[in-house]
Each structure stands twice: as C-alpha cells, then as structure tokens.
Scaffold this active site. Structure first.
Site, short mmCIF file in Angstrom:
data_model
loop_
_atom_site.label_atom_id
_atom_site.label_comp_id
_atom_site.label_asym_id
_atom_site.label_seq_id
_atom_site.Cartn_x
_atom_site.Cartn_y
_atom_site.Cartn_z
CB CYS A 30 -0.91 0.00 1.23
SG CYS A 30 -2.15 1.31 1.17
CB THR A 39 -5.85 -5.19 5.99
OG1 THR A 39 -7.25 -4.97 6.05
CG2 THR A 39 -5.59 -6.35 5.03
C1 LIG Z 1 -8.09 -2.69 4.12
S1 LIG Z 1 -8.74 -1.52 3.01
C2 LIG Z 1 -8.01 -2.03 1.44
C3 LIG Z 1 -8.43 -1.18 0.27
C4 LIG Z 1 -7.85 0.24 0.21
N1 LIG Z 1 -6.50 0.32 0.62
C5 LIG Z 1 -8.71 1.21 1.01
O1 LIG Z 1 -8.26 1.69 2.03
O2 LIG Z 1 -9.84 1.44 0.57
C6 LIG Z 1 -10.46 -2.07 2.82
C7 LIG Z 1 -11.49 -1.24 3.52
O3 LIG Z 1 -11.34 -1.38 4.93
C8 LIG Z 1 -11.46 -0.11 5.50
N2 LIG Z 1 -10.81 -0.17 6.81
C9 LIG Z 1 -9.50 -0.33 7.08
N3 LIG Z 1 -9.27 -0.38 8.40
C10 LIG Z 1 -10.48 -0.27 9.01
C11 LIG Z 1 -10.91 -0.28 10.37
N4 LIG Z 1 -10.06 -0.42 11.37
N5 LIG Z 1 -12.25 -0.16 10.60
C12 LIG Z 1 -13.13 -0.01 9.59
N6 LIG Z 1 -12.78 -0.02 8.28
C13 LIG Z 1 -11.48 -0.14 8.00
C14 LIG Z 1 -10.81 0.81 4.49
O4 LIG Z 1 -11.14 2.17 4.68
C15 LIG Z 1 -11.40 0.25 3.21
O5 LIG Z 1 -12.69 0.76 3.01
N1 LIG Z 2 -16.05 -10.06 4.47
C1 LIG Z 2 -15.22 -9.06 4.16
N2 LIG Z 2 -15.73 -7.99 3.52
C2 LIG Z 2 -14.86 -7.02 3.15
N3 LIG Z 2 -15.15 -5.90 2.44
C3 LIG Z 2 -14.00 -5.23 2.24
C4 LIG Z 2 -12.96 -5.92 2.83
C5 LIG Z 2 -11.54 -5.53 2.66
O1 LIG Z 2 -10.70 -5.87 3.48
O2 LIG Z 2 -11.28 -4.85 1.67
C6 LIG Z 2 -13.50 -7.06 3.42
C7 LIG Z 2 -12.99 -8.18 4.18
O3 LIG Z 2 -11.81 -8.28 4.55
N4 LIG Z 2 -13.90 -9.15 4.49
S1 SF4 Z 3 -6.75 1.22 5.08
FE1 SF4 Z 3 -4.87 0.01 5.07
S2 SF4 Z 3 -4.77 -0.82 3.04
FE2 SF4 Z 3 -6.25 0.89 2.92
S3 SF4 Z 3 -5.09 2.72 2.40
FE3 SF4 Z 3 -5.06 2.63 4.61
S4 SF4 Z 3 -3.16 1.48 5.10
FE4 SF4 Z 3 -3.61 1.09 2.97
MG LIG Z 4 -11.08 -6.19 5.52
#
Ligand SMILES: C[S@@+](CC[C@H](N)C(=O)[O-])C[C@H]1O[C@@H](n2cnc3c(N)ncnc32)[C@H](O)[C@@H]1O
Ligand SMILES: Nc1nc2[nH]cc(C(=O)O)c2c(=O)[nH]1
Ligand code: SF4
Ligand SMILES: [Mg+2]
Length: 181
Positions: A30, A39
């Site tokens: 990322c 994640t």
């Molecule tokens: C892990 S990210 C991967 C995709 C991309 N990097 C992004 O941020 O959209 C997938 C989704 O999880 C959300 N997300 C990440 N950490 C989170 C958290 N602790 N609680 C809720 N949503 C979270 C992000 O904002 C995104 O909508």
């Molecule tokens: N069940 C499930 N739904 C999702 N929608 C967005 C996710 C992600 O990590 O992007 C996610 C994920 O990690 N699990």
């Molecule tokens: S939520 Fe995690 S994966 Fe998505 S932009 Fe932020 S650091 Fe990158």
């Molecule tokens: Mg997720």
C-alpha cells in the site's frame, strides 16, 4: 506477475453490496499507512493473471472484489479483462489515490485524510469515521455515501453523526460482527 496476499471466499461485509457472496483478491502493498488499518497485507506470492482468474473461477459467485493493500497500485485493464473472461463482475476497494482501469464494474472509494483523490468515477464513497470532518467527501461525485465505524468500536458516534447528517448511510463491518473472513 502480481503479488497476492490472499484469495478467499466470503460475504461482502461492508457498504452497498453487504451480504453478497464474493471472491476477495487481496494485493500486497500500500502507498498509505493509515493508523487504524485493520489488514495485514505485506506478505504475498507472485501469481499470473491466468493463475488469479483460475483461482477465482473455482467459486460460482459472479462477484470479485479487488482489495489489499492498495489494489489501484497493481492492477490494469488486462487483469480486469481476464476476470471478465470468466464472466465476473469486478469491484474494487480503493483509497482513491491511483488512476484505475476504465473497465472495472464497481468502484468503492474510501478516501483518507490528506490523500488526493485521483478517480474519474466512483460508485460508492465509504469513509472510516473517527470524528474527522467528512463534509468535503460529499463533493465527490458518487451514487452512495457511507460512514463506517472504526473496527466496530464507535458505532454509536457514527449513528449520532448520521442522524444529524442524513446524506450519509451506515456501513457496518458485518463480517467482523459475524466472525467470518
Ligand atoms: C483494508 S482496506 C483495502 C483497500 C484500500 N487500501 C482502502 O483503504 O480502501 C479495505 C477497507 O477497509 C477499511 N478499513 C480499514 N481499516 C479499518 C478499520 N479499522 N475499521 C473499519 N474499516 C477499515 C478501508 O477504509 C477500506 O474501506
Ligand atoms: N467479508 C469481508 N468484507 C470485506 N469488504 C471489504 C474488505 C476488505 O478488506 O477490503 C472485506 C474483508 O476483509 N472481508
Ligand atoms: S486502510 Fe490500510 S490498506 Fe487501505 S489505504 Fe489505509 S493502510 Fe492502505
Ligand atoms: Mg477487511
């Protein structure tokens, strides 16, 4: 070749498509370091587009969700074409900082503070709400606007904000509530 952290089958837990069975393709790496990121994505193995399409084709759902890490860094029209060839509907979860291939079917943009949005098209905006000013995100042109609690921890705060600002809808991370992937 593309570096893939994991490919798994679950229900879309968040946003407009909540509850729909989908194959998730999680890319490694990322360009942002959000303090709340839930994640682990750095580990990965290299896969060709053919490998990815073959793995995805094992599941009968039509819906594929490209995520990460930041998938926008790593994808192109060729990968999306390979998934379309398997008759898949290709969605992306992106932080919005990278230009995307035009042939993607559904764009979920989750903008992050201080990171410039570089997208021509957004279907849904989904902001992780931690009390920041989110009003400017309503200027992004999209069909749906969601606020998501951070790791299901501040849901009451998010509900209170939405009741005062009904342009927004609530997105819960239902997969975490259900303890599924
Ligand atoms: C892990 S990210 C991967 C995709 C991309 N990097 C992004 O941020 O959209 C997938 C989704 O999880 C959300 N997300 C990440 N950490 C989170 C958290 N602790 N609680 C809720 N949503 C979270 C992000 O904002 C995104 O909508
Ligand atoms: N069940 C499930 N739904 C999702 N929608 C967005 C996710 C992600 O990590 O992007 C996610 C994920 O990690 N699990
Ligand atoms: S939520 Fe995690 S994966 Fe998505 S932009 Fe932020 S650091 Fe990158
Ligand atoms: Mg997720």
């Amino acid at each position: 070749m593309r570096r893939i952290n994991e490919i798994f089958y679950s229900l879309q837990g968040e946003g407009y498509h909540t509850g729909i069975p989908a194959v998730f393709v999680r890319f490694s790496g990322c360009n942002l370091r959000c303090p709340f990121c839930d994640t682990q994505h750095e580990e990965g193995t290299l896969m060709s587009d053919e490998d990815i399409a073959m793995e995805v084709a094992k599941y009968s759902t039509q819906v594929v969700i490209l995520t990460g890490g930041e998938p926008g860094l790593w994808i192109d029209e060729k990968l999306v074409d390979a998934l379309h060839h398997e008759r898949k509907y290709v969605c992306i979860e992106t932080n919005g900082t990278c230009r995307l291939p035009e042939n993607i079917d559904w764009v979920t943009c989750s903008p992050k503070e201080g990171a410039k949005i570089n997208l021509d098209r957004i279907d849904e905006v989904k902001v992780v709400y931690v009390g920041q000013d989110v009003s400017a995100y309503l200027d992004l042109s999209a069909s749906h606007y969601f606020l998501q609690p951070c790791s299901c921890a501040n849901t009451e705060e998010v509900i209170a904000y939405i009741l005062q600002h009904p342009e927004w809808r609530l997105s819960l991370q239902t997969h975490k509530l259900l303890q599924i992937p």
